[in-house]
Design an enzyme around this catalytic site. Structure first.
Site, mmCIF file in Angstrom:
data_model
loop_
_atom_site.group_PDB
_atom_site.id
_atom_site.type_symbol
_atom_site.label_atom_id
_atom_site.label_comp_id
_atom_site.label_asym_id
_atom_site.label_seq_id
_atom_site.Cartn_x
_atom_site.Cartn_y
_atom_site.Cartn_z
ATOM 1 N N GLY A 1 -13.182 1.724 2.813
ATOM 2 C CA GLY A 1 -12.417 2.329 3.921
ATOM 3 C C GLY A 1 -11.490 3.447 3.493
ATOM 4 N N GLU B 1 3.748 10.126 9.708
ATOM 5 C CA GLU B 1 3.928 9.684 8.318
ATOM 6 C C GLU B 1 2.605 9.355 7.640
ATOM 7 O OE1 GLU B 1 7.026 9.271 6.326
ATOM 8 O OE2 GLU B 1 5.278 9.417 5.040
ATOM 9 N N THR C 1 -10.947 1.636 10.810
ATOM 10 C CA THR C 1 -10.253 1.157 9.608
ATOM 11 C C THR C 1 -8.738 1.078 9.840
ATOM 12 O OG1 THR C 1 -11.954 2.172 8.244
ATOM 13 C CG2 THR C 1 -9.898 1.599 7.140
ATOM 14 N N LYS D 1 -4.517 14.300 9.659
ATOM 15 C CA LYS D 1 -4.066 15.489 8.918
ATOM 16 C C LYS D 1 -4.881 16.721 9.249
ATOM 17 C CE LYS D 1 -6.742 12.614 6.690
ATOM 18 N NZ LYS D 1 -6.814 11.481 5.835
ATOM 19 N N GLY E 1 -6.751 3.542 2.846
ATOM 20 C CA GLY E 1 -7.140 2.160 3.112
ATOM 21 C C GLY E 1 -6.393 1.586 4.300
ATOM 22 N N LYS F 1 -3.534 18.063 3.746
ATOM 23 C CA LYS F 1 -2.268 17.374 3.453
ATOM 24 C C LYS F 1 -1.265 18.337 2.807
ATOM 25 C CE LYS F 1 -4.623 12.940 3.027
ATOM 26 N NZ LYS F 1 -5.464 12.126 2.134
ATOM 27 N N VAL G 1 -0.224 11.898 5.465
ATOM 28 C CA VAL G 1 -0.244 12.314 4.054
ATOM 29 C C VAL G 1 0.088 11.116 3.162
ATOM 30 C CG1 VAL G 1 0.698 13.883 2.315
ATOM 31 C CG2 VAL G 1 0.545 14.628 4.701
ATOM 32 N N ASP H 1 -9.614 17.726 2.536
ATOM 33 C CA ASP H 1 -8.612 16.740 2.981
ATOM 34 C C ASP H 1 -7.290 16.944 2.223
ATOM 35 O OD1 ASP H 1 -7.959 14.038 4.367
ATOM 36 O OD2 ASP H 1 -7.543 13.655 2.252
HETATM 37 P P1 NAP Z 1 -12.671 5.210 11.629
HETATM 38 O O1 NAP Z 1 -12.731 3.945 10.873
HETATM 39 O O2 NAP Z 1 -13.894 6.075 11.682
HETATM 40 O O3 NAP Z 1 -12.236 4.852 13.128
HETATM 41 C C1 NAP Z 1 -12.266 5.800 14.166
HETATM 42 C C2 NAP Z 1 -12.024 5.092 15.487
HETATM 43 O O4 NAP Z 1 -11.996 6.068 16.516
HETATM 44 C C3 NAP Z 1 -13.131 4.095 15.864
HETATM 45 O O5 NAP Z 1 -12.559 2.942 16.438
HETATM 46 C C4 NAP Z 1 -13.937 4.852 16.936
HETATM 47 O O6 NAP Z 1 -14.495 4.010 17.926
HETATM 48 C C5 NAP Z 1 -12.868 5.692 17.573
HETATM 49 N N1 NAP Z 1 -13.419 6.894 18.179
HETATM 50 C C6 NAP Z 1 -14.087 7.898 17.566
HETATM 51 N N2 NAP Z 1 -14.431 8.843 18.478
HETATM 52 C C7 NAP Z 1 -13.991 8.408 19.658
HETATM 53 C C8 NAP Z 1 -14.057 8.905 20.980
HETATM 54 N N3 NAP Z 1 -14.656 10.070 21.249
HETATM 55 N N4 NAP Z 1 -13.501 8.180 21.971
HETATM 56 C C9 NAP Z 1 -12.884 7.012 21.730
HETATM 57 N N5 NAP Z 1 -12.786 6.472 20.494
HETATM 58 C C10 NAP Z 1 -13.340 7.168 19.479
HETATM 59 O O7 NAP Z 1 -11.505 6.139 11.082
HETATM 60 P P2 NAP Z 1 -10.244 5.719 10.202
HETATM 61 O O8 NAP Z 1 -10.628 5.671 8.759
HETATM 62 O O9 NAP Z 1 -9.544 4.577 10.810
HETATM 63 O O10 NAP Z 1 -9.353 7.051 10.340
HETATM 64 C C11 NAP Z 1 -8.660 7.339 11.526
HETATM 65 C C12 NAP Z 1 -7.710 8.510 11.271
HETATM 66 O O11 NAP Z 1 -6.782 8.143 10.259
HETATM 67 C C13 NAP Z 1 -8.386 9.782 10.766
HETATM 68 O O12 NAP Z 1 -7.682 10.888 11.268
HETATM 69 C C14 NAP Z 1 -8.197 9.697 9.248
HETATM 70 O O13 NAP Z 1 -8.208 10.968 8.659
HETATM 71 C C15 NAP Z 1 -6.823 9.091 9.201
HETATM 72 N N6 NAP Z 1 -6.511 8.375 7.966
HETATM 73 C C16 NAP Z 1 -7.388 7.484 7.448
HETATM 74 C C17 NAP Z 1 -7.046 6.784 6.314
HETATM 75 C C18 NAP Z 1 -7.980 5.798 5.684
HETATM 76 O O14 NAP Z 1 -7.662 5.317 4.583
HETATM 77 N N7 NAP Z 1 -9.085 5.449 6.315
HETATM 78 C C19 NAP Z 1 -5.800 7.005 5.698
HETATM 79 C C20 NAP Z 1 -4.924 7.935 6.262
HETATM 80 C C21 NAP Z 1 -5.288 8.617 7.397
HETATM 81 P P3 NAP Z 1 -15.685 2.962 17.575
HETATM 82 O O15 NAP Z 1 -15.057 2.000 16.614
HETATM 83 O O16 NAP Z 1 -16.043 2.340 18.872
HETATM 84 O O17 NAP Z 1 -16.768 3.790 16.955
HETATM 85 N N1 HSE Z 2 -9.838 9.924 3.072
HETATM 86 C C1 HSE Z 2 -8.454 9.954 2.774
HETATM 87 C C2 HSE Z 2 -8.278 9.718 1.287
HETATM 88 C C3 HSE Z 2 -7.724 8.890 3.529
HETATM 89 O O1 HSE Z 2 -9.231 9.260 0.640
HETATM 90 O O2 HSE Z 2 -7.207 10.001 0.768
HETATM 91 C C4 HSE Z 2 -6.217 8.963 3.361
HETATM 92 O O3 HSE Z 2 -5.714 10.109 3.987
#
Ligand code: NAP
Ligand code: HSE
Length: 436
Positions: free
Chosen positions: A190, A132, A16, A108, A305, A208, A135, A204
């Site tokens: 997402g 940044e 995502t 986080k 997102g 944060k 959180v 979570d």
């Molecule tokens: P996600 O959609 O699950 O994506 C994770 C990515 O990491 C995928 O591309 C996956 O590969 C790759 N991956 C997982 N394990 C791996 C490994 N062992 N080796 C290599 N690649 C690996 O997660 P996301 O929502 O983008 O979140 C990523 C981070 O951002 C997390 O720490 C989350 O807490 C943080 N975050 C997310 C959001 C949000 O709104 N989603 C907001 C703020 C912070 P594949 O695609 O090949 O499976």
């Molecule tokens: N899963 C987290 C949330 C993503 O819903 O706030 C952003 O950190």
């Protein structure tokens, strides 16, 4: 690295958030180069499954499963960790730092649990970590606290820090959507973590909060020590009763100073419907901060997102390209062993008003029994709601809602435990702090 040399970037994770970062780097390269003073070049994308479709088309030669190829490449200066989880991500981040790369992360969970290890490793190798996006998604709260509010002693911080929970609560409150349907939609959009339990059980938001407390108060708080409850067991009945009383239920992460003690918790809280945080809807986050010089400041925006989070990640990359992030990192000394003057206040000593909902037998003397238990624990009742039961309702239990005056959390919890042992009460009773 000469200043004019392009900044080489590796994305570790392209789901995502990583997909959004790749999109910005590739589709807005000219704009970003102007802001950064040099080109930002995406040189490698490390994923688990290279065959998986990505949110943006990437040249095949960029995509790999091999982290070592990043570590070995002298033209990669920044590793952007967007994998999530703790174990593999921790090893990846430590390896990147040891290989001389600066790190940007949105993780986080990793920082809340291993901030000291990650930051010490960065200092040891003369590298910087920028975070940044960890959180409040697109809301620039880390920079605000660490830089723009640096003249203040923060007095309190009250945040809606989990977009998934705020989205679910908004849907349950405004359109009567079920908890399960709203969660499924948050996942599809997402917002949710790979393991959404972390969102809905308050973990979570606690991660944060631990990061914000580190910046605002220089205190390392083990996440396990943060008193926390999520929304997984929140009943639509309590949302309706709260509304009847003029309140909205929000999942809040809160911390405040009382003397030299720092109180903190994550909990569903009843807020007056017109309070600024009560009006934050959907996946938006908001943080209300009080500083001793600035007074009140409110930050709000999309807290989860793809593109809001990518916005924060790319801002960190630009800060590294310019050289600002390295200076801030070196000056702040986060998660270092510097002394701090605050101690945690035990949850039992926190004073609050409470919303209490019991299921009680509908018979004479029940209200007297309940109020006697509360009185024995020095808890004063502010108001009571018990609706008339339907005509054919015999022998069943009815909801009894009590709003209390301010009480010590420890006393209040003991009272609830005692109420739940009464024959006339069907446990477990439900209670939430009231935020006014
Ligand atoms: P996600 O959609 O699950 O994506 C994770 C990515 O990491 C995928 O591309 C996956 O590969 C790759 N991956 C997982 N394990 C791996 C490994 N062992 N080796 C290599 N690649 C690996 O997660 P996301 O929502 O983008 O979140 C990523 C981070 O951002 C997390 O720490 C989350 O807490 C943080 N975050 C997310 C959001 C949000 O709104 N989603 C907001 C703020 C912070 P594949 O695609 O090949 O499976
Ligand atoms: N899963 C987290 C949330 C993503 O819903 O706030 C952003 O950190």
């Amino acid at each position: 690295m000469p200043v004019s040399e392009p900044l080489g970037i590796a994305l570790i994770g392209c789901g995502t958030v990583g997909g959004g970062v790749a999109r910005l780097l590739r589709e807005q390269s000219e704009r970003l180069a102007v802001r950064a003073g040099r080109s930002l070049v995406l040189r490698r994308v490390v994923v688990r499954d290279p065959a998986k479709p990505r949110p943006i088309e990437l040249p095949r030669e960029l995509v790999t499963t091999d982290l070592q190829s990043v570590l070995r490449d002298p033209h990669i200066h920044v590793g952007v960790e967007l994998v999530g989880g703790v174990d593999w991500a921790k090893q990846a981040v430590l390896s990147l730092l040891a290989a001389g790369k600066d790190v940007v992360t949105a993780n986080k969970a990793l920082l809340a649990q291993y901030g000291a290890l990650v930051f010490d490793t960065a200092r040891k190798h003369g590298r910087a970590v920028a975070f940044e996006a960890s959180v409040a998604g697109g809301v620039p709260i880390i920079a605000a606290l660490a830089q723009c509010l640096a003249a203040n002693q923060i007095q309190s911080l009250q945040g809606i820090l989990n977009g998934t929970c705020n989205f679910i609560l908004t849907r349950m409150t405004e359109s009567g959507q079920s908890y399960a349907d709203a969660l499924a939609e948050a996942q599809r959009l997402g917002y949710a973590e790979a393991d959404p339990t972390l969102d809905v059980d308050g973990t979570d938001a606690a991660h944060k909060l631990a990061i914000l407390v580190q910046i605002a108060f220089g205190l390392s708080v083990p996440v396990e020590s943060i008193d926390r409850r999520g929304i997984a067991n929140l009943d639509a009945l309590d949302i309706r009763f709260a509304r009847e009383l003029g309140y909205t239920i929000k999942l809040l992460a809160e911390t405040w100073l009382s003397g030299d003690k720092l109180a903190l918790h994550v909990s569903p809280v009843l807020l007056r419907q017109l309070a600024p945080l009560a009006m934050i809807r959907g996946a938006y986050n908001a943080i209300h901060i009080v500083g001793d010089a600035v007074g009140d400041v409110l930050f709000a925006g999309q807290g989860a997102g793809q593109m809001p989070t990518a916005s924060a990640v790319v801002a960190d990359i630009i800060d590294l390209a310019v050289g600002r992030a390295q200076r801030t990192f070196a000056t702040l000394k986060l998660w270092s062993s510097r002394r701090n003057c605050f101690q945690l206040q035990p949850a039992s000593m926190v004073r609050s008003r409470f919303y209490l909902r019991l299921f009680v037998e509908d018979r004479p003397g029940v209200l007297a029994e309940v109020s006697r238990v509360l009185a024995n624990h020095a808890i004063s009742i502010a108001s009571v709601i018990q609706h008339e039961a339907p005509e054919n309702h015999e022998g069943g239990r009815v909801p009894l809602v009590i709003m209390t005056h301010t009480a010590l959390t420890g006393d209040f919890r003991m009272a609830v435990a005692e109420l739940d042992r009464l024959g006339c009460v069907a446990p477990p009773s439900v209670y939430y702090p009231v935020g006014d």
